[in-house]
Design a protein around this motif. Structure first.
Motif, mmCIF file in Angstrom:
data_model
loop_
_atom_site.group_PDB
_atom_site.id
_atom_site.type_symbol
_atom_site.label_atom_id
_atom_site.label_comp_id
_atom_site.label_asym_id
_atom_site.label_seq_id
_atom_site.Cartn_x
_atom_site.Cartn_y
_atom_site.Cartn_z
ATOM 1 N N GLY A 44 39.503 41.575 16.024
ATOM 2 C CA GLY A 44 38.521 42.019 15.033
ATOM 3 C C GLY A 44 37.760 43.266 15.431
ATOM 4 O O GLY A 44 36.922 43.746 14.672
ATOM 5 N N GLY A 45 38.025 43.797 16.631
ATOM 6 C CA GLY A 45 37.353 45.003 17.078
ATOM 7 C C GLY A 45 36.228 44.716 18.056
ATOM 8 O O GLY A 45 35.818 43.560 18.244
ATOM 9 N N PRO A 46 35.700 45.762 18.723
ATOM 10 C CA PRO A 46 34.708 45.580 19.796
ATOM 11 C C PRO A 46 33.486 44.762 19.379
ATOM 12 O O PRO A 46 33.002 43.931 20.155
ATOM 13 N N LYS A 47 32.972 44.986 18.174
ATOM 14 C CA LYS A 47 31.764 44.284 17.728
ATOM 15 C C LYS A 47 31.968 42.776 17.759
ATOM 16 O O LYS A 47 31.140 42.031 18.310
ATOM 17 N N TYR A 48 33.067 42.314 17.176
ATOM 18 C CA TYR A 48 33.281 40.871 17.074
ATOM 19 C C TYR A 48 33.803 40.278 18.379
ATOM 20 O O TYR A 48 33.558 39.105 18.672
ATOM 21 N N VAL A 49 34.480 41.085 19.166
ATOM 22 C CA VAL A 49 34.902 40.622 20.495
ATOM 23 C C VAL A 49 33.681 40.367 21.364
ATOM 24 O O VAL A 49 33.571 39.331 22.037
ATOM 25 N N GLU A 50 32.735 41.309 21.350
ATOM 26 C CA GLU A 50 31.518 41.134 22.152
ATOM 27 C C GLU A 50 30.675 39.972 21.651
ATOM 28 O O GLU A 50 30.080 39.238 22.441
ATOM 29 N N ARG A 51 30.616 39.806 20.345
ATOM 30 C CA ARG A 51 29.869 38.665 19.786
ATOM 31 C C ARG A 51 30.489 37.358 20.266
ATOM 32 O O ARG A 51 29.777 36.411 20.638
ATOM 33 N N HIS A 52 31.816 37.295 20.260
ATOM 34 C CA HIS A 52 32.519 36.090 20.694
ATOM 35 C C HIS A 52 32.266 35.832 22.179
ATOM 36 O O HIS A 52 31.974 34.695 22.579
ATOM 37 N N ARG A 53 32.370 36.888 22.984
ATOM 38 C CA ARG A 53 32.103 36.729 24.415
ATOM 39 C C ARG A 53 30.659 36.331 24.671
ATOM 40 O O ARG A 53 30.359 35.572 25.598
ATOM 41 N N GLY A 54 29.750 36.877 23.852
ATOM 42 C CA GLY A 54 28.336 36.555 24.009
ATOM 43 C C GLY A 54 28.041 35.082 23.810
ATOM 44 O O GLY A 54 27.011 34.578 24.276
ATOM 45 N N ASP B 144 42.732 33.541 16.254
ATOM 46 C CA ASP B 144 41.877 34.588 16.822
ATOM 47 C C ASP B 144 40.549 34.601 16.071
ATOM 48 O O ASP B 144 40.440 35.146 14.976
ATOM 49 N N PRO B 145 39.508 33.999 16.652
ATOM 50 C CA PRO B 145 38.230 33.888 15.940
ATOM 51 C C PRO B 145 37.473 35.202 15.798
ATOM 52 O O PRO B 145 36.458 35.255 15.110
ATOM 53 N N THR B 146 37.955 36.281 16.449
ATOM 54 C CA THR B 146 37.281 37.573 16.276
ATOM 55 C C THR B 146 37.673 38.247 14.961
ATOM 56 O O THR B 146 37.094 39.260 14.586
#
Length: 532
Positions: free
Chosen positions: A40-50, A107-109
């Motif tokens: 889903g791109g950096p924004k949603y990847v970081e949200r998921h990791r967060g 892929d939840p992102t």
């Protein structure tokens, strides 16, 4: 001697040009694969990791045996559509506790892992591969269910997802669901219809209707945990067989489940493996950029089969089709490879006999495609090209042994069918970046439309618009060219992936190993081999 020699001039300008063209296409392929990996791109990847969660491919990597390969399937699904490349799910074949498994990870992102029409088609293909090759299935679940704006395209056919799970189980093929997050609405049936269910404490949520829907439907006030939390399902409903402390624990439990399956492959044991005598890297310089120029498929065969050892069948008859026997990563195979593109009556009859022989010995078949189709013209029609082509297609259609297909170059017209294209259910089908596939070449198709239009105008007594004809032909050629390219076709699930030619031997070896998880095909009964 049956070891193939090589006449490939790796120091010549033709080889250098072909290699450069293929490397350019591979750079484009890498860029498209990167889009799938980005999710889903950096924004949603970081949200998921967060949120302290692992990404889909990280979950797969931790699930697999260390340093074991993962054959990803359909990574370019949804390419060229409005949906994210990869279709919000990762599927492939990997080894878990020594067992080859079909693994599917949402892929939840990408829109919370929701399923769009291409997710559905990709998942159907994965389930088909698992059933036909007898591969245990592990679903790594974190999905918000259906992508609601496209529900009209997925609601009714999407029910097949759950039918496939029950059919796998009925066939004795284990299905395992590791639930890391939401699995809601229809998605709740994914763990509900799996043989084994692991849910992550405080993370997994499985319910038919969330609190808002329950409120609207019944007036009942509820919360996520009481409706579908891991602890509730482990202690009260019994849906969860195991409650994991965290994602790492869920993956550990999943591996232990597989270890306790007592799973055994039912196919052939491979023979000792011998590497090819010729360098696989040289596969980059074999296929011309202009697919009208023929190339010798023996140069490809020499770089993918064990010991470059190939027993050619009927080498002096039907020379436009190369047929013969080899071993690949220890597994015996029969190979059919186009030599000069066009299939004549002799090639069709030769192929039909060869396919029957492979069925008699229970030997899987590998089709290496570079075909412009069956020959046309009065002489060939009178010589029986239709009935001979039908004979070949009949043999391909009713062959019981596993088929593998690699589209190296052209794949046009009925040649696509006779050489076991997607419609003929090969166990696996991969394409090279050099491949093109359509009903016919762009120039030919545009020319046919021009002739038909010209004849129609003449029949009406009208003057044909030559300027409009030029524009029409250019437009049609651009359209057909774009729609015949491998990314476009792979995006629509017409293959199982676009691969680097240098990986062909490895990919086919993984596929042959997976195929031999299932029993060897029964030999045909009732007749022997007909001479053509």
């Amino acid at each position: 001697m049956t070891v193939l020699p090589s006449a490939l001039d790796t120091a010549g300008p033709d080889y250098a040009a072909r290699r450069a063209a293929m490397l350019a296409r591979l750079a484009e392929l890498d860029a498209e694969h990167a889009k799938a990996v980005a999710g889903g791109g950096p924004k949603y990847v970081e949200r998921h990791r967060g949120r302290g969660k692992l990404l889909a491919r990280e979950r797969i990597e931790l699930l697999l045996d260390p340093d074991s390969p993962f054959l990803e399937l359909s990574p370019l699904a949804a390419w060229g559509t409005d949906f994210t490349v990869g279709a919000s799910v990762v599927t492939g074949i990997g080894v878990v506790e020594g067992v080859e498994c079909l693994i599917s990870a949402s892929d939840p992102t990408v829109r919370g892992g929701s399923s769009n029409p291409w997710t559905m088609r990709k998942s159907f293909r994965a389930a088909e591969i698992a059933l036909r090759n007898r591969l245990p299935v592990i679903n790594l679940v974190e999905s918000g269910g259906a992508d609601l704006p496209t529900q009209k395209e997925i609601f009714i056919p999407g029910g097949r997802t759950f039918r496939d799970l029950t059919r796998l189980s009925a066939a004795g093929i284990p299905t395992i669901a590791l639930v890391f997050g939401n699995s809601t609405a229809g998605g709740a049936y994914l763990p509900g219809m799996s043989d084994y269910v692991v849910m992550v404490k405080d993370r997994a949520k499985v319910f038919l209707g969330g609190p808002p829907l329950v409120k609207m439907a019944t007036g009942e006030e509820s919360d996520d945990e009481s409706l579908g939390g891991a602890e509730m399902h482990a202690r009260t409903s019994g849906l969860a067989d195991y409650m994991a402390a965290d994602e790492y624990d869920a993956l550990r439990i999943g591996r232990r489940i597989v270890a306790r399956l007592n799973w055994r492959k039912q196919g052939r044991e491979p023979l000792p493996v011998r590497p090819p005598l010729h360098d696989e890297d040289e596969l980059l310089g074999i296929v011309p950029e202009d697919l009208k120029i023929p190339f010798d498929p023996r140069e490809v065969i020499a770089r993918i089969v064990d010991g470059s050892d190939f027993d050619e069948f009927k080498p002096l008859y039907g020379a436009s089709l190369v047929t013969g026997w080899a071993v690949l990563h220890g597994y015996p195979i029969g190979i059919l490879a186009n030599a000069r593109g066009v299939l004549f009556s002799e090639e069709a009859q030769k192929a039909a006999q060869f396919i029957q022989l492979a069925n008699q010995s229970g030997t899987p078949l590998l089709f290496l495609q570079n075909t412009t189709g069956y020959m046309v013209g009065a002489e060939y029609e009178q010589g029986g090209i239709i009935k001979h082509g039908a004979m070949m297609i009949n043999a391909v259609s009713n062959s019981r042994v596993p088929h593998l297909t690699v589209v190296m170059g052209a794949s046009y017209g009925a040649g696509n069918y006779g050489m076991c294209g997607r419609a003929y259910d090969p166990r696996f089908l991969f394409t090279w970046p050099s491949a093109k596939s359509a009903v016919m070449g762009p120039a030919q198709l545009a020319g046919v439309l021009s002739i038909v239009g010209r004849q129609a105008a003449q029949a009406r007594g009208q003057i044909y618009d030559e300027e409009a004809d030029v524009q029409m032909r250019a437009m049609v050629e651009r359209q057909i060219e774009a729609e015949s390219l491998p990314f476009f076709l792979s995006g629509r699930l017409y293959d199982d992936g676009v691969i680097d030619p240098r990986d062909t031997r490895t990919v086919l070896g993984l596929c042959l190993s997976a195929i031999n998880s299932a029993p060897v095909a029964e030999r045909p009964e009732g007749f022997g081999v007909f001479r053509m």
